[in-house]
Design an enzyme around this catalytic site. Structure first.
Site, PDB file in Angstrom:
ATOM      1  N   HIS A  55       0.837  -1.206   0.000  1.00 32.07           N
ATOM      2  CA  HIS A  55       0.000   0.000   0.000  1.00 32.07           C
ATOM      3  C   HIS A  55       0.871   1.255   0.000  1.00 32.07           C
ATOM      4  O   HIS A  55       2.089   1.177   0.144  1.00 32.07           O
ATOM      5  CB  HIS A  55      -1.001  -0.009   1.153  1.00 32.07           C
ATOM      6  CG  HIS A  55      -0.401   0.093   2.521  1.00 32.07           C
ATOM      7  ND1 HIS A  55       0.432  -0.861   3.055  1.00 32.07           N
ATOM      8  CD2 HIS A  55      -0.526   1.057   3.484  1.00 32.07           C
ATOM      9  CE1 HIS A  55       0.790  -0.498   4.271  1.00 32.07           C
ATOM     10  NE2 HIS A  55       0.226   0.665   4.564  1.00 32.07           N
ATOM     11  N   HIS A  57       1.443   3.920   1.892  1.00 28.23           N
ATOM     12  CA  HIS A  57       2.025   4.678   3.013  1.00 28.23           C
ATOM     13  C   HIS A  57       3.545   4.803   2.910  1.00 28.23           C
ATOM     14  O   HIS A  57       4.228   3.869   2.507  1.00 28.23           O
ATOM     15  CB  HIS A  57       1.642   4.053   4.358  1.00 28.23           C
ATOM     16  CG  HIS A  57       0.220   4.361   4.737  1.00 28.23           C
ATOM     17  ND1 HIS A  57      -0.516   3.579   5.593  1.00 28.23           N
ATOM     18  CD2 HIS A  57      -0.594   5.382   4.367  1.00 28.23           C
ATOM     19  CE1 HIS A  57      -1.730   4.103   5.737  1.00 28.23           C
ATOM     20  NE2 HIS A  57      -1.802   5.191   5.001  1.00 28.23           N
ATOM     21  N   ASP A  59       6.014   4.702   4.941  1.00 31.72           N
ATOM     22  CA  ASP A  59       6.933   3.765   5.597  1.00 31.72           C
ATOM     23  C   ASP A  59       7.003   2.416   4.860  1.00 31.72           C
ATOM     24  O   ASP A  59       7.740   1.516   5.278  1.00 31.72           O
ATOM     25  CB  ASP A  59       6.583   3.583   7.083  1.00 31.72           C
ATOM     26  CG  ASP A  59       5.172   3.083   7.314  1.00 31.72           C
ATOM     27  OD1 ASP A  59       4.264   3.486   6.572  1.00 31.72           O
ATOM     28  OD2 ASP A  59       4.972   2.270   8.234  1.00 31.72           O
ATOM     29  N   HIS A  60       6.249   2.285   3.787  1.00 32.12           N
ATOM     30  CA  HIS A  60       6.319   1.085   2.942  1.00 32.12           C
ATOM     31  C   HIS A  60       6.894   1.401   1.568  1.00 32.12           C
ATOM     32  O   HIS A  60       7.215   0.495   0.801  1.00 32.12           O
ATOM     33  CB  HIS A  60       4.923   0.476   2.772  1.00 32.12           C
ATOM     34  CG  HIS A  60       4.314   0.047   4.068  1.00 32.12           C
ATOM     35  ND1 HIS A  60       4.067  -1.252   4.396  1.00 32.12           N
ATOM     36  CD2 HIS A  60       3.933   0.778   5.159  1.00 32.12           C
ATOM     37  CE1 HIS A  60       3.560  -1.324   5.617  1.00 32.12           C
ATOM     38  NE2 HIS A  60       3.466  -0.099   6.096  1.00 32.12           N
ATOM     39  N   HIS A 113      -7.495  -0.531   5.856  1.00 35.44           N
ATOM     40  CA  HIS A 113      -6.413   0.337   6.360  1.00 35.44           C
ATOM     41  C   HIS A 113      -6.225   1.477   5.351  1.00 35.44           C
ATOM     42  O   HIS A 113      -6.189   2.651   5.724  1.00 35.44           O
ATOM     43  CB  HIS A 113      -5.153  -0.504   6.516  1.00 35.44           C
ATOM     44  CG  HIS A 113      -3.931   0.264   6.888  1.00 35.44           C
ATOM     45  ND1 HIS A 113      -3.792   0.893   8.104  1.00 35.44           N
ATOM     46  CD2 HIS A 113      -2.784   0.510   6.206  1.00 35.44           C
ATOM     47  CE1 HIS A 113      -2.604   1.503   8.143  1.00 35.44           C
ATOM     48  NE2 HIS A 113      -1.978   1.278   7.012  1.00 35.44           N
ATOM     49  N   ASP A 132      -0.115  -3.815   6.218  1.00 35.05           N
ATOM     50  CA  ASP A 132      -0.727  -3.307   7.449  1.00 35.05           C
ATOM     51  C   ASP A 132      -2.187  -3.738   7.593  1.00 35.05           C
ATOM     52  O   ASP A 132      -2.924  -3.181   8.403  1.00 35.05           O
ATOM     53  CB  ASP A 132      -0.672  -1.766   7.486  1.00 35.05           C
ATOM     54  CG  ASP A 132       0.738  -1.251   7.763  1.00 35.05           C
ATOM     55  OD1 ASP A 132       1.639  -2.074   8.011  1.00 35.05           O
ATOM     56  OD2 ASP A 132       0.925  -0.023   7.703  1.00 35.05           O
ATOM     57  N   HIS A 170       4.686  -4.718  10.762  1.00 35.22           N
ATOM     58  CA  HIS A 170       5.106  -4.025  11.991  1.00 35.22           C
ATOM     59  C   HIS A 170       5.218  -5.009  13.157  1.00 35.22           C
ATOM     60  O   HIS A 170       4.443  -5.967  13.250  1.00 35.22           O
ATOM     61  CB  HIS A 170       4.102  -2.933  12.395  1.00 35.22           C
ATOM     62  CG  HIS A 170       4.123  -1.743  11.498  1.00 35.22           C
ATOM     63  ND1 HIS A 170       5.030  -0.710  11.635  1.00 35.22           N
ATOM     64  CD2 HIS A 170       3.352  -1.419  10.432  1.00 35.22           C
ATOM     65  CE1 HIS A 170       4.804   0.203  10.703  1.00 35.22           C
ATOM     66  NE2 HIS A 170       3.793  -0.202   9.957  1.00 35.22           N
TER      67      HIS A 170
HETATM   68 ZN   LIG Z   1       0.060   1.661   6.457  1.00 32.15          ZN
END
Ligand SMILES: [Zn+2]
Length: 240
Positions: A55, A57, A59-60, A113, A132, A170
């Site tokens: 996805h 975001h 941090d990915h 999410h 996530d 995570h």
């Molecule tokens: Zn995420």
């Protein structure tokens, strides 16, 4: 054969490197940090062949532009998020099969999410890269989707074989289960499972991967019988 290497990045993110043992080619799932990935590739003495994105975001995905520049890998991401992902070589939708170096990954759309979230499932290797959408003892925050959507996404994951290993992105496991234990304080089996996870963490520095069969027994977000129960649990956790 497929080898999985777990890289830690940022505060509690996992980046997964996949190595096809026959060709030595490497793919990476959700590289939020280019330095961590580059260093691992250097240690393995290999370039990067492919990137899987669950996805959008940061941090990915933050490491992707630099990895593209350095290695020109194939990039796979969700068709629904085409407008907000780094440029992909192939955009994927539900029931697509992504074949990388002869390994097949079914694409499972799991809005909740984020609306464009996808998971990668390998039947042959019995593993799921779920970003996530699902965590051990929990699930992602409901940033974009509805409770109904998120509940339906989890139903799809619940239908996978019980011996599927969950590779989530995570390390929230112990904190997640602290919340769950508060909801079911009398459940001895949950306590035993959490003790097992804590021991794994002490020994290996991580709790992943775990079997979806175990999570189906103890993860209350997976056990929620309706979208409404799921929504109540999600908002309780958000304010915990
Ligand atoms: Zn995420």
């Amino acid at each position: 054969m497929l080898n999985i290497y777990t890289l830690k990045s940022l505060r509690d993110n996992y980046i997964y490197l996949l190595k096809d043992n026959e060709t030595g080619k490497i793919a990476v799932v959700d590289p939020g940090d280019a330095d961590v990935v580059t260093q691992a590739l250097q240690e393995l003495g290999k370039p990067l062949d492919a990137i899987f994105i669950t996805h959008h975001h940061w941090d990915h995905t933050d490491g992707i532009p630099r990895l593209i520049e350095k290695y020109s890998p194939k990039v796979y991401g969700a068709a629904k998020d085409q407008h907000r992902l780094p440029p992909c070589t192939q955009y994927l939708t539900e029931e697509d099969t992504l074949t990388w170096q002869g390994h097949n990954f079914s694409v499972i759309e799991t809005p909740g999410h984020t609306t464009g979230h996808i998971c990668f499932y390998s039947k042959a290797h019995k593993l799921l890269f779920c970003g996530d959408t699902l965590f051990l003892g929990g699930c992602g925050r409901m940033f974009e989707g509805t409770a109904e959507q998120y509940f339906n996404s989890l139903q799809k994951l619940k239908s996978l074989p019980l011996d599927t290993l969950i590779y989530c992105t995570h390390e929230y496991t112990i904190a997640n289960y602290r919340f769950i234990k508060k909801q079911v304080p009398e459940c001895q089996k949950t306590k035993e499972y959490v003790e097992k996870l804590k021991k794994t963490y002490r020994q290996t520095g991580k709790t992943i991967p775990q079997l979806i069969g175990d999570e189906l027994k103890y993860n209350l977000f997976l056990k929620a019988p309706s979208a409404q129960v799921f929504a109540e649990l999600r908002s309780k956790k958000d304010t915990d």
